[in-house]
Write a protein that holds these residues in place. Sequence first.
Motif, PDB file in Angstrom:
ATOM      1  N   SER A  95      59.681  49.233  36.598  1.00 31.75           N
ATOM      2  CA  SER A  95      59.879  48.011  35.852  1.00 31.75           C
ATOM      3  C   SER A  95      58.610  47.136  35.695  1.00 31.75           C
ATOM      4  CB  SER A  95      61.142  47.425  36.337  1.00 31.75           C
ATOM      5  OG  SER A  95      60.803  46.702  37.594  1.00 31.75           O
ATOM      6  N   TYR A  96      58.550  46.155  34.831  1.00 28.94           N
ATOM      7  CA  TYR A  96      57.458  45.076  34.858  1.00 28.94           C
ATOM      8  C   TYR A  96      57.314  44.380  36.182  1.00 28.94           C
ATOM      9  CZ  TYR A  96      54.352  41.458  33.529  1.00 28.94           C
ATOM     10  OH  TYR A  96      53.326  40.509  33.344  1.00 28.94           O
ATOM     11  N   THR A  97      58.325  43.996  36.736  1.00 30.29           N
ATOM     12  CA  THR A  97      58.556  43.431  37.867  1.00 30.29           C
ATOM     13  C   THR A  97      58.048  44.288  39.150  1.00 30.29           C
ATOM     14  OG1 THR A  97      60.555  41.913  37.365  1.00 30.29           O
ATOM     15  CG2 THR A  97      59.905  42.147  39.508  1.00 30.29           C
ATOM     16  N   TRP A  99      55.832  46.713  38.818  1.00 26.84           N
ATOM     17  CA  TRP A  99      54.509  46.648  38.571  1.00 26.84           C
ATOM     18  C   TRP A  99      53.763  45.796  38.928  1.00 26.84           C
ATOM     19  CZ3 TRP A  99      51.226  44.304  35.395  1.00 26.84           C
ATOM     20  CH2 TRP A  99      49.830  44.872  35.095  1.00 26.84           C
TER      21      TRP A  99
END
Length: 317
Positions: A95-97, A99
């Motif tokens: 997920s972006y978080t 990353w």
Amino acid sequence: MTVLASGSKGNSTVVASGSTRILVDAGLSCREILRRMALACEDPAELNAILITHEHVDHISGLAVLARRLRIPVFFTEQTHRAWVRMLTPRTTMSYTKWMEMMQREKESRAASVAAQVEANVLVEEKPTEEESPVADEARPAAKADAAFLPAVEYFRAGQNFCIGDIDVNPFTIPHDAVDPCGFVFHARHESIRMAIATDLGYIPPNVKQALRNVDVLLLESNHDLEMLKDGPYPWSVKQRVLSRVGHLSNDAAAEFLMRDYDGGAHTIVLGHLSAHNNLPELARLAAEQAIGSRMTLLGNRVLLAAQDTPLEPICL
């Protein structure tokens, strides 16, 4: 030729000359392949190489363990080898978080590394390096085993002959939904015997017809009965795949080849890769024998059926 297993649950065949033995595909577990070889009076220690047609699980499931155990080379096309390695590599999503958190950790790690270097430059007393430290080996995490490790890998290309021992191998492209699938013709140079394996193909194009001329033993796919497949338990998407031109050869398609394009010179024809759900051995045999017709004799064109659960009696010429 000794067919150890043939079908959607696993495929493996031994092709041997006087001094060379090749295992074509390793679609069963290592233990099961060794068991089948024992049943067929084949010695695994005498295998010189493993040869792979394509990367689908029913052709490679026991490959890594078997090759490492026997310490023999594996022959692939380069694309097939790469596809096999990718299959064994775990895939993760992020997920972006997560990353952002990973980027922050890397940033902090770099900052800490710079600070450590600065501190090391001003220290007078030398400290033992990791290699000198008596606890370094204990603290270091154990290296993770490489699931795709093989003792040796050799590449070949469809259409370009190569040799394994005293067997000449002619690989030819087949139409199947794999990255670079191949069939093979094997020529024992000192015995003038030719054997061919052609399974997992949606139809028989001209290059395959040409490759299968003048063979003494032919392992040919006869996967499904058309009516049984259409009325069978598979989802429609799977039925479409099997019926497609990169799927599997039906009894009717195999019979059409035997009637129209087969040169009639083989000692034995082995029907292989029969579906457990969409075919019956009697239907496959009947279609092939009707197609061969009067060319069947006691000394030529006998039809055998390769099974999934038990090895076929060795075919010796």
